[in-house]
Design an enzyme around this catalytic site. Structure first.
Site, short mmCIF file in Angstrom:
data_model
loop_
_atom_site.label_atom_id
_atom_site.label_comp_id
_atom_site.label_asym_id
_atom_site.label_seq_id
_atom_site.Cartn_x
_atom_site.Cartn_y
_atom_site.Cartn_z
N CYS A 82 48.47 43.01 43.89
CA CYS A 82 47.37 43.81 43.34
C CYS A 82 46.11 43.52 44.13
O CYS A 82 46.02 42.53 44.85
CB CYS A 82 47.12 43.45 41.87
SG CYS A 82 48.49 43.78 40.75
N GLU A 131 40.41 48.56 34.58
CA GLU A 131 40.72 49.08 35.90
C GLU A 131 41.28 50.50 35.90
O GLU A 131 42.04 50.88 35.01
CB GLU A 131 41.70 48.13 36.61
CG GLU A 131 41.10 46.75 36.81
CD GLU A 131 41.85 45.89 37.79
OE1 GLU A 131 41.20 45.02 38.42
OE2 GLU A 131 43.08 46.06 37.93
#
Length: 220
Positions: free
Chosen positions: A88, A137
């Site tokens: 990520c 996010e």
């Protein structure tokens, strides 16, 4: 906290651990449609209550259709020792997501020149009860295919272990042992599963209902 797998999908590759920080890097703040509205540091964006910002979640896949997952290193400031997707990160403001993600794969997993494509977006919020940090996010889900025999050199500051697992087995274990996994993994895996259901290659992977981890989290 010690992460566990109820049914380990394959041999683990253990690595060490050393401190690392990207907390001063800038992230791209976005609105709820993904439009850029400014910047903030990683540190500030992940302080309560959090700032919605652009991120990416990468899955690397082998020719058998398995995806690579990692156990996050113990020094991570958010959800350490949880299992997540291959890697990520946050794209640099103004940089294409696939460019930033490709660089991150090389830095974190040690695999270079991987072609990545976007297969979905997952918007979520999650609180880490262990560190007090939050994730808010707009997460671009990316997929890349690796040829047989690809050598991986994971960064021990980022990765505690690596495993290969099929998407159906991952969804099943998320259902059985949600606390072992990062809270975004359920959502990004479902995005990947839906894409694979529409574009099957190497393996048939259909999405299945999976509950959220027990800490406060959510996404769409």
């Amino acid at each position: 906290m010690t992460a566990r797998q109820s049914s380990p999908p394959g041999p683990a590759v253990s690595t060490g651990s050393r401190p690392a920080s990207r907390e001063a890097d800038l992230v791209d703040l976005v609105d709820d449609r993904g439009g850029s509205i400014g910047t903030a540091t990683v540190l500030d964006a992940h302080e309560v209550p959090g700032m919605l910002h652009r991120a990416f979640s990468v899955f690397l896949r082998d020719p058998a259709g398995r995806v690579l997952i990692q156990q996050r290193a113990a020094v991570k400031t958010r959800f350490p020792l949880r299992w997540g997707n291959t890697c990520c990160g946050h794209p640099a403001p103004g940089e294409p997501v696939t460019v930033s993600a490709g660089r991150r794969v090389a830095e974190e997993i040690g695999v270079e020149a991987v072609t990545l494509r976007e297969v979905g977006v997952y918007v979520y919020y999650a609180e880490d009860p262990a560190t007090g940090r939050v994730e808010r996010e707009y997460d671009h889900v990316l997929l890349g295919d690796l040829p047989d025999g690809t050598e991986m050199r994971p960064d021990p500051a980022e990765v505690a272990e690596l495993r290969w697992v099929t998407v159906p087995d991952l969804l099943a274990d998320l259902d059985a042992s949600p606390a072992a996994y990062a809270p975004w993994l359920e959502g990004v895996t479902r995005r990947l599963a839906a894409h694979l259901d529409q574009h099957p290659v190497a393996a048939g992977n259909s999405p299945a209902p999976v509950p959220s981890a027990p800490e406060r989290s959510g996404g769409k």
